[in-house]
Enzyme design. Structure first.
Site, mmCIF file in Angstrom:
data_model
loop_
_atom_site.group_PDB
_atom_site.id
_atom_site.type_symbol
_atom_site.label_atom_id
_atom_site.label_comp_id
_atom_site.label_asym_id
_atom_site.label_seq_id
_atom_site.Cartn_x
_atom_site.Cartn_y
_atom_site.Cartn_z
ATOM 1 N N SER A 1 22.379 39.816 -8.622
ATOM 2 C CA SER A 1 21.175 39.534 -9.393
ATOM 3 C C SER A 1 20.035 40.450 -8.957
ATOM 4 O O SER A 1 20.202 41.663 -8.896
ATOM 5 C CB SER A 1 20.840 38.055 -9.177
ATOM 6 N N ASP B 1 26.559 35.831 -19.451
ATOM 7 C CA ASP B 1 25.541 35.647 -18.421
ATOM 8 C C ASP B 1 24.180 35.543 -19.106
ATOM 9 O O ASP B 1 23.683 36.516 -19.664
ATOM 10 C CB ASP B 1 25.561 36.834 -17.439
ATOM 11 N N HIS C 1 25.799 33.102 -14.358
ATOM 12 C CA HIS C 1 25.165 34.196 -13.635
ATOM 13 C C HIS C 1 25.725 34.352 -12.228
ATOM 14 O O HIS C 1 25.394 35.291 -11.532
ATOM 15 C CB HIS C 1 23.651 33.928 -13.576
#
Lengths: 465, 271
Positions: B102, B224, B252
């Protein structure tokens, strides 16, 4: 209880209740949840629970709720907002359980209506945040005020101002720049990522803050590109994407310098923060006046007013320090003592004003011929002293010769019939020699100077001690 | 400036943990927004037999030193990138593979752009250089969406100090404490959470991508909601020579939802 009783309890429980697959796809849900969400069973089965959430909750679901659920097997009292079938928003609290290994792979979730709680909490939170923000501003100004009052020099004050502004604005770096006597901005404190780049040719936001006597705000690189295209490359290299520069103004509104805060990310500057930076700058500008006056007074107490050279007190201090560091480092040290020949005639014949001008001119010439670290002092009347660290007899002689030559040059405003020269005495102390005091060095150099004077003036005598 | 950090300081500041084979090629796992190094629980141990495995907490998260949270420093991802480089130097790693999830995928990109001398390769899981939609760029979110996330954080952190007090004081009963502690892996000071959310979702590091010249694997989930496939492709196009693999996983956090897949792809890339 019959099965129908259980079913009734489940379907019309005072909370929503549903199960999903581990990736959030609805399996079963009770009537209460259907009523609250406004969907029918057919709408929901096969749909994913996160798809019912508003965007913020969806982000929270992915980044917080799911990790907690997967890591610990349950997630409790998670606040989410469901978008109902009619588009209205329903704030809820959920408790979820990931069934343990062995049981069907399933998440079970209970849902509680949190509308009232959320409104009330949001108001409380907004009030608390406002209170905290104003408290923070007051504290920043108070802390700065006491830090500024402790500052004893321009540099200390500039560092304190940079630190308070950086803290107040969450800046990655902050620099304070002050105008020098030529009107150029010089780094005075804090961290200036562009210290090496500053020159007369390149304009920085701080220059414009000083000239416009107002803040310069650059929120992102595109604004920097538009206003300061020459700086964009340097900004990128220094990871700077936004700048807030505020002038330091004295009470009459004259600019003394500027404070620049640098940010590693684009930034919307809110007026309160800009005002806070300006308030810090105002406080610092006031203190700057006081600090500069003190520095001037300190300087006056230790320097000869006519020539700006060290006075006897400062000379004694420097000589003492130089001598002890020479003893420690086992290096030679030399003291040059000079008396200006012919000065009395100039003073008597041309008046004190010319005499003073001659002394000032001689002081200037001494400054240009000694070495960088040497200390020059005015010992009295027409007597000067130079402390030369790390100088043996040869080096000291070289300096003394340059002094002789410099003083022998014609002096402006002094007719050539007045011969002005220097009688010079040098005392050199070698590390191998016997221990010597500052007074001992001075007496020796003075005596050597008299030898020069007595043997015809305008000459140099050196004595090792 | 920021707090001084000797070697011990860096390790405790970031709660650095090491395992695996000390002399093997190092793998450094960097967690993203919202949780802590616990996120790697189902992935990192799979590499202990043949790698030196390093996990740590970003300052502000998990068991990091909260006193080291300097808001100015961590107001951009550069602060986190500087920490990552310090950790690599402190552990004297060579040819390290940085696995960033991320927002920390971008931290890894920034670190590699600044100094890649200790880094051999990058693995970016669900990377996004910019979350906001711009003319000609689809990040997936509007400014209002990010405000909505900040509201969601507020709603969840309202009672934070009260509910965390017994955990910090050690007065909670044991079973509850255990649950709370697991919970606390993902819990952080609400002000820090808000600030990190802003830094995460409002940073724009698109132009830092083309500075990466290392072998790079991008792992992208099929569905996602935070880093959509188009963003994965954007990152792929901007990092020369990168490989993009779309994982058959939703959400995610594939390292939690499909750890086996992530391990397999990592192994494939490391071969």
């Amino acid at each position: 209880m019959t099965t129908a009783d259980f079913e009734e309890l489940y379907e019309h429980a005072p909370c929503g209740y549903f199960s999903t697959t581990p990736d959030g796809r609805f399996l079963r849900m009770n009537e209460t949840f259907l009523a609250w969400s406004g969907y029918s069973r057919a709408d929901l089965v096969g749909k994913r629970f996160p798809d019912l959430l508003d965007v913020g909750s969806r982000l929270f679901y992915e980044t917080r709720y799911l990790p907690v659920l997967r890591l610990s097997g349950e997630a409790r009292e998670i606040a989410l907002t469901i978008r109902r079938s009619d588009g209205a928003l329903l704030p809820v609290l959920v408790n979820s359980l990931l069934l343990p290994p062995g049981a069907p792979a399933e998440i079970r979730t209970a849902v509680f209506d949190a509308t009232g709680r959320q409104d009330y909490e949001r108001e409380l939170l907004a009030a608390r945040r406002n209170a905290e923000a104003s408290e923070l501003r007051v504290r920043v100004l108070q802390d700065a005020s006491s830090a500024f009052s402790r500052a004893e020099s321009e540099h200390e004050l500039a560092n304190e101002l940079a630190a308070s502004a950086r803290h107040a604005l969450d800046a990655s770096q902050a620099a304070v720049l002050l105008l020098d006597e030529n009107g150029a901005l010089r780094p005075a404190g804090g961290d200036d990522p562009f210290a090496e780049l500053r020159s007369e040719l390149l304009r920085f936001p701080a220059n414009d803050a000083v000239d416009s006597r107002g803040p310069i705000l650059l929120s992102d690189l595109s604004q920097i590109q538009a206003t300061y295209p020459a700086l964009v490359g340097a900004m990128r290299d220094a990871h700077v994407e936004a700048i807030c520069a505020t002038p330091l103004l004295d009470q009459s509104g004259m600019a003394l310098g500027a404070i620049s805060c640098y940010f590693g990310r684009h930034r919307q500057f809110d007026p309160q923060n800009v005002e806070l930076q300006a308030a810090l700058a105002r406080q610092a500008a006031e203190v700057l006046g006081r600090v500069r006056l003190e520095e001037r007074l300190r300087r006056m107490a230790l320097h000869d007013q006519l020539t700006g050279l060290a006075n006897r007190q400062l000379l004694a201090e420097r000589l003492g320090q130089a001598l002890s560091s020479a003893e420690r480092a086992r290096t030679p040290i030399a003291l040059i003592f000079l008396d200006v020949d012919g000065f009395k005639a100039v003073n008597d014949g041309l008046g004190h004003a010319v005499g003073d001008a001659v002394l000032r001119e001689i002081a200037d010439r001494l400054r240009t011929v000694v070495r960088g670290g040497d200390t020059i002092g005015r010992f009295g009347g027409d007597e000067f002293v130079v402390v030369c660290e790390n100088a043996d007899e040869l080096a000291a002689h070289g300096i003394a010769q340059r002094i002789s030559a410099a003083i022998r040059d014609p002096l402006p405003g002094v007719p050539s019939r007045f011969a002005v020269t220097a009688s010079i005495g040098i005392a050199v102390h070698q590390p191998s020699g016997t221990e010597v005091t500052p007074e001992g060095l001075l007496i020796t150099a003075d005596a050597a100077m008299y030898l020069s004077k007595d043997s015809g003036k305008d000459r140099i005598t050196a004595v090792a001690i | 400036m920021s707090a001084t950090t000797d070697g011990f300081g860096i390790r405790s500041r970031n709660n650095v943990r090491e395992s695996g084979s000390p002399d093997a090629r190092p793998l450094v796992f960097v967690h993203g927004f919202g949780c802590s190094q616990e996120m790697w629980r189902d992935v990192a141990p799979a590499f202990e037999t043949d790698h030196r495995v390093i996990t740590f907490d970003q300052v502000g998260a998990g068991g990091s030193d909260l006193a080291a949270y300097d808001r100015g420093k961590y107001d951009s991802l550069h602060g986190y990138a500087a920490d990552l480089l310090e950790i690599l130097a402190e552990l004297d790693l060579r040819d390290a593979v940085i696995v960033g999830h991320s927002v920390s995928a971008m931290t890894a990109v920034l670190a590699a752009g600044r100094d890649s001398s200790r880094i051999g390769a990058l693995v970016l899981i669900g990377p996004s250089p910019h979350y906001l939609n711009e003319p000609g760029y689809t990040g997936g979110f509007s400014r209002e969406d990010i405000d909505s996330l900040l509201d969601a954080l507020d709603a969840n952190y309202f009672g934070w100090s009260q509910s965390m007090a017994p955990v910090i004081m050690g007065t909670g009963n044991d079973i509850a404490l255990q649950a709370e502690l697991t919970d606390s892996f993902c819990t952080t000071d609400p002000d820090i959470a808000r600030h990190f959310a802003r830094v995460t979702f409002l940073s724009d590091n698109r132009r830092d991508l083309d500075r990466v010249t290392l072998p790079t694997l991008i792992l992208q989930c099929k569905d996602d909601p935070i880093a959509p496939e188009a963003v994965g492709e954007y990152v792929h196009a901007r990092i020369a020579g990168s490989a993009l693999t779309v994982l058959d996983a939703t959400g995610h956090c594939p390292h939690l939802s499909a750890p086996g897949l992530v391990v397999r792809e990592l192994r494939e890339f490391l071969r």
